[in-house]
Scaffold this active site. Structure first.
Site, PDB file in Angstrom:
ATOM      1  N   GLN A 196       0.844  -1.193   0.000  1.00  0.00           N
ATOM      2  CA  GLN A 196       0.000   0.000   0.000  1.00  0.00           C
ATOM      3  C   GLN A 196       0.878   1.240   0.000  1.00  0.00           C
ATOM      4  O   GLN A 196       1.837   1.330   0.763  1.00  0.00           O
ATOM      5  CB  GLN A 196      -0.864  -0.018   1.262  1.00  0.00           C
ATOM      6  CG  GLN A 196      -1.266   1.332   1.815  1.00  0.00           C
ATOM      7  CD  GLN A 196      -2.371   1.996   1.036  1.00  0.00           C
ATOM      8  OE1 GLN A 196      -3.207   1.320   0.465  1.00  0.00           O
ATOM      9  NE2 GLN A 196      -2.396   3.306   1.019  1.00  0.00           N
ATOM     10  N   THR A 197       0.568   2.192  -0.856  1.00  0.00           N
ATOM     11  CA  THR A 197       1.300   3.456  -0.822  1.00  0.00           C
ATOM     12  C   THR A 197       0.400   4.597  -1.273  1.00  0.00           C
ATOM     13  O   THR A 197      -0.471   4.417  -2.119  1.00  0.00           O
ATOM     14  CB  THR A 197       2.557   3.397  -1.718  1.00  0.00           C
ATOM     15  OG1 THR A 197       3.171   4.682  -1.745  1.00  0.00           O
ATOM     16  CG2 THR A 197       2.214   2.983  -3.128  1.00  0.00           C
ATOM     17  N   ARG A 198       0.617   5.757  -0.674  1.00  0.00           N
ATOM     18  CA  ARG A 198      -0.009   6.990  -1.155  1.00  0.00           C
ATOM     19  C   ARG A 198       1.073   7.968  -1.578  1.00  0.00           C
ATOM     20  O   ARG A 198       0.789   9.125  -1.881  1.00  0.00           O
ATOM     21  CB  ARG A 198      -0.916   7.613  -0.085  1.00  0.00           C
ATOM     22  CG  ARG A 198      -0.168   8.219   1.103  1.00  0.00           C
ATOM     23  CD  ARG A 198      -1.124   8.931   2.045  1.00  0.00           C
ATOM     24  NE  ARG A 198      -0.464   9.791   2.988  1.00  0.00           N
ATOM     25  CZ  ARG A 198      -0.089   9.436   4.222  1.00  0.00           C
ATOM     26  NH1 ARG A 198      -0.317   8.214   4.637  1.00  0.00           N
ATOM     27  NH2 ARG A 198       0.489  10.301   5.022  1.00  0.00           N
ATOM     28  N   HIS A 202      10.199   5.406  -3.292  1.00  0.00           N
ATOM     29  CA  HIS A 202      11.609   5.741  -3.209  1.00  0.00           C
ATOM     30  C   HIS A 202      12.414   4.470  -2.947  1.00  0.00           C
ATOM     31  O   HIS A 202      11.862   3.364  -2.895  1.00  0.00           O
ATOM     32  CB  HIS A 202      11.864   6.835  -2.176  1.00  0.00           C
ATOM     33  CG  HIS A 202      11.222   6.606  -0.841  1.00  0.00           C
ATOM     34  ND1 HIS A 202      11.630   5.607   0.015  1.00  0.00           N
ATOM     35  CD2 HIS A 202      10.190   7.240  -0.229  1.00  0.00           C
ATOM     36  CE1 HIS A 202      10.898   5.650   1.122  1.00  0.00           C
ATOM     37  NE2 HIS A 202      10.010   6.617   0.990  1.00  0.00           N
ATOM     38  N   HIS A 205      11.304   1.979  -0.256  1.00  0.00           N
ATOM     39  CA  HIS A 205      10.171   1.132  -0.663  1.00  0.00           C
ATOM     40  C   HIS A 205      10.649  -0.013  -1.544  1.00  0.00           C
ATOM     41  O   HIS A 205      10.237  -1.164  -1.382  1.00  0.00           O
ATOM     42  CB  HIS A 205       9.144   1.962  -1.447  1.00  0.00           C
ATOM     43  CG  HIS A 205       8.448   3.004  -0.645  1.00  0.00           C
ATOM     44  ND1 HIS A 205       7.998   4.181  -1.193  1.00  0.00           N
ATOM     45  CD2 HIS A 205       8.116   3.062   0.658  1.00  0.00           C
ATOM     46  CE1 HIS A 205       7.421   4.917  -0.267  1.00  0.00           C
ATOM     47  NE2 HIS A 205       7.478   4.268   0.864  1.00  0.00           N
ATOM     48  N   ARG A 291       6.850   1.481   8.781  1.00  0.00           N
ATOM     49  CA  ARG A 291       6.742   2.458   9.871  1.00  0.00           C
ATOM     50  C   ARG A 291       5.589   3.429   9.597  1.00  0.00           C
ATOM     51  O   ARG A 291       5.358   3.840   8.469  1.00  0.00           O
ATOM     52  CB  ARG A 291       8.056   3.223  10.050  1.00  0.00           C
ATOM     53  CG  ARG A 291       8.430   4.086   8.871  1.00  0.00           C
ATOM     54  CD  ARG A 291       9.847   4.648   9.015  1.00  0.00           C
ATOM     55  NE  ARG A 291       9.963   5.554  10.131  1.00  0.00           N
ATOM     56  CZ  ARG A 291       9.722   6.851  10.063  1.00  0.00           C
ATOM     57  NH1 ARG A 291       9.314   7.386   8.921  1.00  0.00           N
ATOM     58  NH2 ARG A 291       9.873   7.610  11.116  1.00  0.00           N
ATOM     59  N   ASP A 292       4.828   3.745  10.647  1.00  0.00           N
ATOM     60  CA  ASP A 292       3.780   4.765  10.609  1.00  0.00           C
ATOM     61  C   ASP A 292       2.826   4.571   9.425  1.00  0.00           C
ATOM     62  O   ASP A 292       2.484   5.527   8.718  1.00  0.00           O
ATOM     63  CB  ASP A 292       4.406   6.160  10.567  1.00  0.00           C
ATOM     64  CG  ASP A 292       3.412   7.254  10.951  1.00  0.00           C
ATOM     65  OD1 ASP A 292       2.461   6.951  11.690  1.00  0.00           O
ATOM     66  OD2 ASP A 292       3.571   8.394  10.490  1.00  0.00           O
TER      67      ASP A 292
END
Length: 388
Positions: A196-198, A202, A205, A291-292
């Protein structure tokens, strides 16, 4: 004479959707069929929820939550029947609207019919309670809480129907859960990790992806393209960056780029659980949580989104969670590392904040190749300089 035969390959078994059945609520129909029915105009986030519900991404939910499920999700991170679920998926309206909506309601977007809801229940939203429990704050500076406070005070509940899958800006990459499952089956992947990414990808990732690809057959790169906050990188820029990166640096037969149409709620740990459960519905066997995850500001602890999965058994989740620590480039090690693998302190590490990255891009500066691949950095630089 002995005849040698090759054993038939074992059938490919994807993980069962949450609840056992992939919800199918898409029905192509002539809107004229519903003439005379009450209409309800919805916003982007509700439209995204409608699609996620009707295509089975939010299985086992068949519609917007009723009061018993709503309260159970807020308090227990489960539906009233005990099924894991951590975010209230609701249809809020103003109190004045609610009185005029009953039975079959035609849902519209920009005046065009996009779906239906069978209104079975109306109940008061507990906004302060929802904010405290789901977002862990009542601070209206939190974008998820601000959106919650801006909504109507009455929730409508009932099963939904989607009249057309909205392929949006990215029709080539916009697949329903059933369509993603079909691709996984066609490729013969017995294990699939979803990411999952918004944000644009980079190098950190990429490191996570490739470590995971050493363990599983395929990578589902699943960027969220629904509503995000104003300072997030626009979806069209992010997707272009993904395309550039995947074409040059990832094994084509083992990667699939497909957009995830949900809106961001920035609910941190709570949102991480739904992100994982919905990827199970898309056919993934593994899900990366770093993280986060889904966080914003300092509202959540760095690894709270990993810790929350301890509230569920592996059997309940039905998807394996791959937990990664913060990764970064160490100038002394000369590679991407994490605190688990790097012995050097922060003075050796190349870490750029989101603010610093945006400053460099707006100034037309290059990002360090250790942080972002040059072709990706160029996509971002063009987008930021064009915008400014």
């Amino acid at each position: 004479m002995t005849i040698l035969t090759t054993p038939a390959a074992a059938p490919l078994l994807l993980p069962a959707p949450l609840g056992g059945t992939l919800v199918q609520g898409v029905r192509h129909a002539d809107p004229a069929e519903f003439a005379g029915r009450p209409h309800l105009e919805i916003g982007d986030r509700t439209h995204a929820d409608l699609e996620m519900l009707a295509t089975g991404a939010y299985s086992p939910l068949t519609g917007f939550l009723g009061e018993a499920d709503y309260l159970s999700v807020i308090e227990h991170l489960r539906l009233a029947d005990g099924t894991p679920w951590s975010l209230p998926i609701t249809l809020p309206v103003d109190a004045g609207q609610a009185g005029n909506l009953s039975g079959t309601v035609v849902v519209t977007r920009g005046g065009e019919a996009v779906g239906l809801i069978e209104v079975q229940e109306k109940y008061a939203a507990r906004k302060a309670y929802e904010a405290r429990e789901v977002y862990r704050t009542e601070d209206a500076a939190h974008p998820g809480v601000a959106a919650l406070y801006a909504q109507g005070d009455v929730n409508l509940a009932g099963p939904v129907t989607l009249l057309t899958v909205p392929r949006g800006q990215f029709p080539r990459h916009h697949r329903t859960p059933a369509e993603v499952r079909a691709v996984i089956e066609a490729r013969g992947w017995r294990s699939t990790v979803a990411f999952q990414t918004r944000n644009p990808i980079h190098r950190a990732h990429e490191y996570l992806h490739k470590v995971a690809l050493e363990l599983v057959d395929g990578l589902l790169l699943h960027p969220l393209v629904g509503t995000t906050k104003g300072d997030d990188v626009p979806a069209e820029t992010r997707v272009e960056a993904y395309e550039v990166l995947l074409s040059g640096y990832y094994p084509q037969a083992r990667t699939l780029l497909s957009v995830y149409p949900a809106a961001m709620r920035y609910a941190g740990p709570r949102e991480a659980v739904v992100h994982a459960l919905s990827r199970r519905n898309y056919g993934a066997t593994h899900f990366i949580v770093g993280r986060d995850h889904a966080g914003v500001g300092s509202y959540y602890g760095t690894y709270d989104a990993q810790d929350i999965f301890g509230a569920f058994t592996k059997e309940e989740l039905g998807i394996q969670i791959l937990k990664f620590e913060h990764t970064f480039y160490c100038q002394t090690c000369g590679q991407l590392v994490s605190p688990r693998t790097c012995p050097h302190d922060a003075s050796h590490h190349l870490v750029l904040s989101g603010t610093k990255v945006r400053e460099k891009l707006r100034a037309g500066e290059n990002l360090p190749p250790e942080f972002t691949r040059p072709p990706v950095a160029e996509v971002l630089r063009r987008a930021y300089t064009a915008h400014d």
